[in-house]
Design a protein around this motif. Structure first.
Motif, mmCIF file in Angstrom:
data_model
loop_
_atom_site.group_PDB
_atom_site.id
_atom_site.type_symbol
_atom_site.label_atom_id
_atom_site.label_comp_id
_atom_site.label_asym_id
_atom_site.label_seq_id
_atom_site.Cartn_x
_atom_site.Cartn_y
_atom_site.Cartn_z
ATOM 1 N N UNK A 1 0.836 -1.206 0.000
ATOM 2 C CA UNK A 1 0.000 0.000 0.000
ATOM 3 C C UNK A 1 0.871 1.257 0.000
ATOM 4 N N UNK A 2 1.927 1.262 0.806
ATOM 5 C CA UNK A 2 2.834 2.414 0.847
ATOM 6 C C UNK A 2 3.552 2.575 -0.488
ATOM 7 N N UNK A 3 3.902 1.454 -1.110
ATOM 8 C CA UNK A 3 4.562 1.513 -2.420
ATOM 9 C C UNK A 3 3.647 2.145 -3.459
ATOM 10 N N UNK B 1 1.356 4.345 -2.975
ATOM 11 C CA UNK B 1 1.352 5.789 -2.737
ATOM 12 C C UNK B 1 2.644 6.427 -3.231
ATOM 13 N N UNK B 2 3.764 5.748 -3.018
ATOM 14 C CA UNK B 2 5.066 6.289 -3.414
ATOM 15 C C UNK B 2 5.267 6.280 -4.924
ATOM 16 N N UNK B 3 4.488 5.488 -5.635
ATOM 17 C CA UNK B 3 4.605 5.418 -7.094
ATOM 18 C C UNK B 3 3.965 6.638 -7.744
ATOM 19 N N UNK B 4 2.808 7.049 -7.216
ATOM 20 C CA UNK B 4 2.023 8.087 -7.888
ATOM 21 C C UNK B 4 2.158 9.469 -7.251
ATOM 22 N N UNK B 5 2.883 9.596 -6.166
ATOM 23 C CA UNK B 5 3.078 10.909 -5.535
ATOM 24 C C UNK B 5 4.566 11.124 -5.297
ATOM 25 N N UNK B 6 4.949 12.386 -5.139
ATOM 26 C CA UNK B 6 6.362 12.670 -4.888
ATOM 27 C C UNK B 6 6.746 12.175 -3.501
ATOM 28 N N UNK B 7 8.019 11.828 -3.306
ATOM 29 C CA UNK B 7 8.449 11.355 -1.991
ATOM 30 C C UNK B 7 8.129 12.335 -0.856
ATOM 31 N N UNK B 8 8.202 13.630 -1.136
ATOM 32 C CA UNK B 8 7.913 14.616 -0.092
ATOM 33 C C UNK B 8 6.447 14.566 0.306
ATOM 34 N N UNK B 9 5.542 14.368 -0.674
ATOM 35 C CA UNK B 9 4.118 14.265 -0.366
ATOM 36 C C UNK B 9 3.816 13.057 0.509
ATOM 37 N N UNK C 1 11.688 -1.555 3.809
ATOM 38 C CA UNK C 1 10.503 -2.352 3.477
ATOM 39 C C UNK C 1 10.332 -2.580 1.980
ATOM 40 N N UNK C 2 10.650 -1.565 1.171
ATOM 41 C CA UNK C 2 10.510 -1.747 -0.275
ATOM 42 C C UNK C 2 11.533 -2.752 -0.804
ATOM 43 N N UNK C 3 12.755 -2.695 -0.281
ATOM 44 C CA UNK C 3 13.774 -3.645 -0.740
ATOM 45 C C UNK C 3 13.446 -5.064 -0.276
ATOM 46 N N UNK C 4 12.867 -5.195 0.936
ATOM 47 C CA UNK C 4 12.437 -6.515 1.401
ATOM 48 C C UNK C 4 11.324 -7.073 0.520
ATOM 49 N N UNK C 5 10.382 -6.216 0.152
ATOM 50 C CA UNK C 5 9.278 -6.661 -0.701
ATOM 51 C C UNK C 5 9.800 -7.064 -2.077
ATOM 52 N N UNK C 6 10.898 -6.481 -2.493
ATOM 53 C CA UNK C 6 11.492 -6.830 -3.782
ATOM 54 C C UNK C 6 12.269 -8.139 -3.726
ATOM 55 N N UNK C 7 12.985 -8.365 -2.628
ATOM 56 C CA UNK C 7 13.921 -9.491 -2.579
ATOM 57 C C UNK C 7 13.407 -10.707 -1.824
ATOM 58 N N UNK D 1 5.809 -3.432 -7.904
ATOM 59 C CA UNK D 1 5.477 -2.159 -7.271
ATOM 60 C C UNK D 1 6.599 -1.676 -6.358
ATOM 61 N N UNK D 2 7.345 -2.597 -5.769
ATOM 62 C CA UNK D 2 8.509 -2.193 -4.974
ATOM 63 C C UNK D 2 9.544 -1.502 -5.855
ATOM 64 N N UNK D 3 9.785 -2.060 -7.035
ATOM 65 C CA UNK D 3 10.758 -1.448 -7.955
ATOM 66 C C UNK D 3 10.281 -0.081 -8.425
ATOM 67 N N UNK D 4 8.985 0.048 -8.703
ATOM 68 C CA UNK D 4 8.453 1.340 -9.142
ATOM 69 C C UNK D 4 8.627 2.390 -8.039
#
Length: 705
Positions: free
Chosen positions: A435-437, A439-447, A462-468, A479-482
């Motif tokens: 879910x966080x990924x 959000x991070x795909x379609x909005x800027x990191x600051x948002x 968490x994103x790297x764990x979801x990838x590996x 979605x983790x890579x995106x």
């Protein structure tokens, strides 16, 4: 059996003393007076605070017994032996206070250790004793309520459910229809729901059929009304629990999601005020908080996304359950229910968001540290952010912060225990990360993460764990890579931290070779950003010849020749960055000499109509097909060619490359690109294309404009 009535002041003190004892390794069991206090602590005569403390003591004791047992069965039996006799003797007592104590304790034991509670419930004569109490104390609200709660707990477990027959159903239905006692009505209705739902599952597994005394719509309407109108906290909690079971039915989902008054009341059950009393894990059995977030999650849940093989297996299973008796109707299946189509789910999500679902979910995360509640919140937010239009509302309501808190709760114990690679994560653990990924795909990191760069850095793990992680699925890896690609553009430091994550680069390099177009594209885009943002990756992929990067450059060149334009853009973008290094240019010259593919592929980026597609194309049957191009590819291709030509240091190699460029049509493609800029002298491709043609002229190539 009879016990001395304890004052409300002494019970918490005894429970505190017992809880302290459970921390002592030498402690093994309860003293008689301590056991008596614990069995009486769940009675309605005791305040809620005592119930909560009793849950903690009971949970601590059961955990201790299970941990010390050599086998799970031994742990169950040790718990059963200590509680079986005092519980059943109280239920069989002739004094109402003792009967209520036995009934309420057994219901609480179901919440804490259902296997040992089931063993007590299934003991010969226990169910009969439970029902006998109804005749013995016919006018007792406490006894009726305790029996309804206990039957509800038992109905949630198959072995106990098998003991409940038509007489028990009739009693529950009778109590659910009366209107004088809302608490009893809610408890009986919840028990009926559990019994009906469980019996349906049991019947489906055995191939039989079952009848439900009350229709889903009638039960759901009853419990919805209790949530809206009942002044009793316990009846509301029971009603919410029942709706948590019933809200898996599409028709009930529709009914609940369209009732704004009900949704407002339901969401108001979640504490909003900072510092409000937060239910602990042990107290969740009597709190509507867990049931509320489950209802929200059910209302916005999509059908499971099945592969073609999984869908076929599910179809065969449904066919196997089709009744063979003439005139018997087929069982209802939500898989085929149009009310559970994606569009219907999206509409329900919009309705509950408008009613305040996100505020309730984020408040639930702040209100309790319960892993169960937070896991369901993560699932609900994942469903809501599936629709891109919802993501702004989720961010505004603090959804990203709530997800970060949930993820920290999952990963912090792993970090403190020293686990760094492939930690034990279940499928549900990836849902808040996914879910966080999104959000991070379609909005800027600051948002998403705010101005604090530390929060962005924390999201990398968490994103790297979801990838590996081996338990993550392909969509989660994508979605983790995106998300990581978006983060990597934030700063060179962020890109470097991503590149240094455990096993991440090895996994990404493997995914660049995937047959799945979107996976391959996402991996290539991430590499492109990391090559541009991280010096270590730049060196590894071609900036330093000692790194043995020629095979990696070969992969990038090959990906410049696939049919997917975004993949070609990412691969050629990475090459455009890398060709700023003479070492990378030297490796590309070697590849051209060995395979004769580098120049034709770069030329195809500029003008596929002029430059012939190289032999041995990676796409099946692609030799005779003309690749598509776009201005982005043209620009990248020209920059790659310009950098390559000026990066060759060996004079013999320079002459060889110049000749090859002319032979494959690359010179003609550059000329046409320059001519195309006649009406646009400020075009970004004009200067590098002109510089490339100047180099070719200087190396003996005839350029005809």
């Amino acid at each position: 059996m009879s016990t001395v009535e304890l004052s409300t002041d002494s019970v918490p003190n005894v429970l505190d003393a017992v809880l302290k004892k459970t921390q002592d390794k030498s402690w093994s069991t309860f003293a008689p007076d301590e056991l008596s206090v614990l069995l009486s602590a769940f009675s309605p005569s005791q305040p809620v605070a005592v119930h909560s403390k009793a849950y903690i003591v009971l949970s601590a004791y059961c955990q201790r017994r299970r941990a010390e047992a050599s086998t799970p069965e031994e742990g169950i039996q040790s718990i059963y032996k200590i509680f079986e006799t005092p519980t059943t003797s109280r239920i069989a007592d002739t004094e109402e206070r003792e009967v209520v104590a036995g009934l309420t304790f057994l219901a609480a034991l179901f919440d804490v250790d259902h296997l040992s509670a089931s063993n007590i419930f299934q003991r010969d004569g226990v169910l009969e004793s439970i029902m006998d109490t109804l005749d013995l104390f016919q006018a007792s609200h406490d006894v009726d309520l305790a029996v309804a709660h206990l039957l509800g707990r038992a109905a949630g477990h198959k072995a106990c459910r098998a003991l409940l027959g038509a007489d028990h159903q009739k009693w529950l239905e009778w109590k659910s229809r009366q209107t004088e006692d809302s608490e009893l009505r809610a408890a009986a209705a919840v028990a009926m729901v559990k019994l009906a739902r469980g019996s349906s599952v049991d019947s489906a597994e055995s191939g039989g059929s079952t009848e439900q005394p009350m229709e889903d719509a009638e039960l759901a309407a009853l419990m919805k009304g209790l949530v809206v109108d009942s002044p009793s906290t316990s009846s509301v909690a029971d009603a919410v629990e029942g709706l948590a079971y019933m809200s898996t039915t599409p028709s009930v989902k529709e009914m609940l999601s369209k009732d704004t008054t009900f949704l407002t009341k339901l969401f108001a059950l979640v504490p909003r005020r900072k510092g409000a009393p937060a239910p602990s894990m042990e107290d969740l059995a009597g709190s509507p908080l867990y049931g509320t977030v489950v209802v929200i999650a059910n209302l916005c849940a999509y059908r499971p996304r099945l592969s073609a093989e999984e869908a076929q297996i599910a179809k065969l299973r449904r066919m196997a359950k089709t009744p063979k008796t003439a005139g018997q109707s087929a069982p209802k299946d939500s898989v085929d229910d149009p009310l559970d189509d994606d569009e219907q789910v999206r509409e329900r999500g919009r309705r509950i968001l408008k009613a305040g679902a996100m505020e309730a979910l984020t408040s639930a995360v702040r209100a309790t540290d319960s892993r169960a509640v937070r896991s369901v919140v993560g699932k609900a937010i994942l469903s809501l952010v599936e629709e891109k239009e919802n993501r702004g509302m989720v961010l505004q309501a603090g959804g990203a912060k709530a997800l970060i808190i949930i993820i920290q709760g999952i990963l912090t114990p792993l970090k403190s225990s020293g686990v760094t690679k492939a930690p034990q994560l279940e499928a549900a653990d990836f849902e808040p990360m996914q879910a966080l990924a999104k959000l991070a795909i379609t909005a800027s990191p600051v948002q998403v993460f705010g101005p604090n760069e530390g929060a962005i850095y924390d999201a990398i793990r968490p994103f790297s764990l979801m990838l590996t992680h081996p338990n993550a699925n392909l969509l989660q890896r994508f979605e983790a890579m995106m998300a990581l690609t978006n983060l990597s553009s934030q700063s060179p430091e962020t890109a470097s931290r991503i590149a240094r994550a455990d096993d991440l680069m090895n996994k990404v390099e493997l995914l660049m070779l995937e047959d799945h177009t979107l996976i391959r594209r996402a991996a290539t885009e991430l590499v492109c950003n990391l090559v541009a943002g991280c010096e270590e990756v730049f060196d590894k992929w071609g900036g330093d010849k000692k790194s043995g990067s020629k095979s990696k450059l070969q992969v990038l060149v090959a990906l410049c020749d696939v049919d997917d334009i975004p993949t070609r853009q990412a691969a050629s973008g990475a090459l455009a960055t890398l060709t700023a290094s003479p070492d990378a240019c030297g490796s590309l010259v070697e590849l051209q000499a060995e395979r004769h593919r580098v120049l034709p592929i770069l030329g195809q980026l500029i003008d596929p109509a002029v430059v012939a597609r190289p032999p041995g194309d990676v796409e099946d049957g692609g030799e005779d097909e003309e690749l598509q191009t776009d201005p982005g590819l043209v620009h990248r291709g020209i920059v790659c060619v310009r950098n390559l030509l000026y990066g060759i240091e060996n004079q013999a190699a320079q002459m060889e490359i110049a000749s090859e460029a002319n032979r494959v049509g690359l010179v003609r493609a550059l000329v046409l690109a320059v001519k195309g800029c006649a009406q646009n002298p400020s075009s970004p491709i004009l200067r590098p294309a002109a510089e490339a043609l100047k180099w070719l002229l200087e190396h003996g190539v005839e350029v005809t404009v």
